[in-house]
Scaffold this motif. Structure first.
Motif, mmCIF file in Angstrom:
data_model
loop_
_atom_site.group_PDB
_atom_site.id
_atom_site.type_symbol
_atom_site.label_atom_id
_atom_site.label_comp_id
_atom_site.label_asym_id
_atom_site.label_seq_id
_atom_site.Cartn_x
_atom_site.Cartn_y
_atom_site.Cartn_z
ATOM 1 N N VAL A 1 0.918 -1.152 -0.007
ATOM 2 C CA VAL A 1 -0.014 -0.012 -0.147
ATOM 3 C C VAL A 1 0.911 1.350 -0.082
ATOM 4 O O VAL A 1 1.875 1.060 0.715
ATOM 5 N N ALA A 2 0.596 2.254 -0.727
ATOM 6 C CA ALA A 2 1.305 3.433 -0.991
ATOM 7 C C ALA A 2 0.549 4.591 -0.503
ATOM 8 O O ALA A 2 -0.474 5.020 -1.043
ATOM 9 N N TYR A 3 1.011 5.136 0.693
ATOM 10 C CA TYR A 3 0.251 6.476 1.219
ATOM 11 C C TYR A 3 0.911 7.633 0.348
ATOM 12 O O TYR A 3 1.904 7.978 0.346
ATOM 13 N N GLU A 4 -0.265 8.369 -0.218
ATOM 14 C CA GLU A 4 0.260 9.647 -0.894
ATOM 15 C C GLU A 4 -0.772 10.646 -0.805
ATOM 16 O O GLU A 4 -1.648 10.662 -1.251
ATOM 17 N N PRO A 5 -0.475 11.461 0.262
ATOM 18 C CA PRO A 5 -1.131 12.680 0.328
ATOM 19 C C PRO A 5 -1.372 13.488 -1.045
ATOM 20 O O PRO A 5 -0.214 13.925 -1.375
ATOM 21 N N VAL A 6 -2.651 13.544 -1.400
ATOM 22 C CA VAL A 6 -2.683 14.202 -2.732
ATOM 23 C C VAL A 6 -1.956 15.640 -2.733
ATOM 24 O O VAL A 6 -1.509 16.135 -3.833
ATOM 25 N N TRP A 7 -2.168 16.443 -1.853
ATOM 26 C CA TRP A 7 -1.440 17.626 -1.983
ATOM 27 C C TRP A 7 0.174 17.695 -1.870
ATOM 28 O O TRP A 7 0.448 18.855 -1.783
ATOM 29 N N ALA A 8 0.446 16.853 -1.406
ATOM 30 C CA ALA A 8 2.179 16.923 -1.602
ATOM 31 C C ALA A 8 2.750 16.127 -2.998
ATOM 32 O O ALA A 8 4.078 16.294 -2.796
ATOM 33 N N ILE A 9 1.912 15.612 -3.797
ATOM 34 C CA ILE A 9 2.481 14.981 -4.992
ATOM 35 C C ILE A 9 2.900 16.209 -6.206
ATOM 36 O O ILE A 9 1.962 16.945 -6.337
ATOM 37 N N GLY A 10 4.163 16.164 -6.229
ATOM 38 C CA GLY A 10 4.485 17.220 -7.309
ATOM 39 C C GLY A 10 4.605 18.722 -7.034
ATOM 40 O O GLY A 10 4.761 19.708 -7.593
ATOM 41 N N THR A 11 4.227 18.862 -5.492
ATOM 42 C CA THR A 11 4.209 20.301 -5.133
ATOM 43 C C THR A 11 5.526 20.832 -4.206
ATOM 44 O O THR A 11 5.593 21.826 -4.003
ATOM 45 N N GLY A 12 6.368 19.906 -3.793
ATOM 46 C CA GLY A 12 7.453 19.860 -3.064
ATOM 47 C C GLY A 12 7.062 20.055 -1.620
ATOM 48 O O GLY A 12 7.705 20.287 -0.858
ATOM 49 N N LEU A 13 5.706 19.900 -1.143
ATOM 50 C CA LEU A 13 5.277 20.020 0.273
ATOM 51 C C LEU A 13 5.254 18.330 0.654
ATOM 52 O O LEU A 13 5.118 17.757 -0.020
ATOM 53 N N THR A 14 5.592 18.170 1.750
ATOM 54 C CA THR A 14 5.796 17.079 2.513
ATOM 55 C C THR A 14 5.364 17.277 3.971
ATOM 56 O O THR A 14 5.544 18.037 4.592
ATOM 57 N N PRO A 15 4.376 16.122 4.418
ATOM 58 C CA PRO A 15 3.736 16.308 5.634
ATOM 59 C C PRO A 15 4.990 15.880 6.590
ATOM 60 O O PRO A 15 6.107 15.606 6.367
ATOM 61 N N THR A 16 4.984 16.382 7.733
ATOM 62 C CA THR A 16 5.683 16.181 8.959
ATOM 63 C C THR A 16 5.980 14.725 9.106
ATOM 64 O O THR A 16 4.791 13.767 8.777
ATOM 65 N N THR A 17 7.150 14.341 9.792
ATOM 66 C CA THR A 17 7.278 13.171 10.224
ATOM 67 C C THR A 17 6.097 12.371 10.960
ATOM 68 O O THR A 17 5.526 11.372 10.874
ATOM 69 N N PRO A 18 5.804 13.051 12.053
ATOM 70 C CA PRO A 18 4.601 12.618 12.893
ATOM 71 C C PRO A 18 3.451 12.486 12.206
ATOM 72 O O PRO A 18 2.578 11.555 12.346
#
Length: 247
Positions: free
Chosen positions: A162-179
């Motif tokens: 399973v791959a978790y991909e926050p839609v808002w982080a794909i190709g935007t340069g944004l990344t969720p925090t580690t927590p």
């Protein structure tokens, strides 16, 4: 139960021509003895040539999508059986770009997973929330709902991830925090165990969304992260190998 072997897969999306096979060869030459399985998922037109170019290497070749039927009047589509015939071993299904741009539902993704299993392809099933859903506090509900709806019972006893991909982080340069990543991955693990029992603990949960050499080590060593689904950074051997070596 031992931890699942990590998987790092590169999704080339709609990028690459025959000249790009040199990058794939360079990736295969540089993988070395890393502890992860490594895969490249090129455009369908390159699948056969890449599988030939990487024959005998540690790098697997995968597809980016597959139809839910094995054959038929579906102009422009590719079946899982065709991908397998071309040399693919894995296939990405339910990517956010398919869910949002092509309106693929959980039911459609589940049907594609079944088709992949019929063709003996290993599915990489993608899930993830939009920015609006995250802001509304619905991220965990959305993602675990996609896990339950997109993973058919036929996966029991099969190899998949399973791959978790926050839609808002794909190709935007944004990344969720580690927590934030860990919170979602733990929720996915819980949903997998709920659905598949103890076997659900052996399923790698990949993170995808602006993974780069500079942030790969922190992400890959986070709790319940079992690899990565890499987009743009997988197009260049140096970048992709930097991620692979971050393990």
């Amino acid at each position: 139960m031992t931890a699942p072997q990590p998987l790092i897969a590169g999704n080339w999306k709609m990028n690459g021509t025959s000249a790009s096979l040199d990058e794939a060869r360079a990736i295969a030459a540089g993988v070395g003895e890393c502890p992860a399985r490594v895969a490249i998922c090129p455009p369908a037109i390159l699948t056969h040539r890449m599988s030939q170019a990487l024959a005998g290497s540690r790098v697997l070749v995968g597809g980016q999508d597959a139809h839910w039927d094995d054959a038929g009047a579906f102009t422009g589509d590719i079946s899982a059986e065709m991908l397998a015939d071309a040399g693919a071993k894995l296939v990405i299904l339910g990517h956010s770009e398919r869910r949002t741009g092509y309106r693929e539902t959980d039911d459609i993704v589940a049907s594609k997973v079944k088709a992949a299993l019929r063709a003996r392809l290993e599915p990489i099933v993608c899930v993830g929330e939009t920015l609006e859903e995250r802001k509304a506090g619905r991220a965990l509900d959305v993602v675990t709902g996609q896990v339950r709806g997109s993973l058919p019972a036929e996966l029991s006893g099969q190899t998949f991830s399973v791959a978790y991909e926050p839609v808002w982080a794909i190709g935007t340069g944004l990344t969720p925090t580690t927590p934030e990543i860990e919170e979602v991955h733990r929720a996915i693990r819980g949903a997998l165990v709920e659905q598949f029992g103890e076997a659900g603990r052996a399923v790698p949960i990949l993170y995808g969304g602006s993974v780069k050499p500079g942030n790969a080590a922190e992400i890959l060593h986070a709790d319940e992260v079992g690899g990565a689904l890499v987009g743009g950074a997988s197009l260049k051997a140096d970048d992709f190998l930097g991620i692979v070596r971050a393990l």
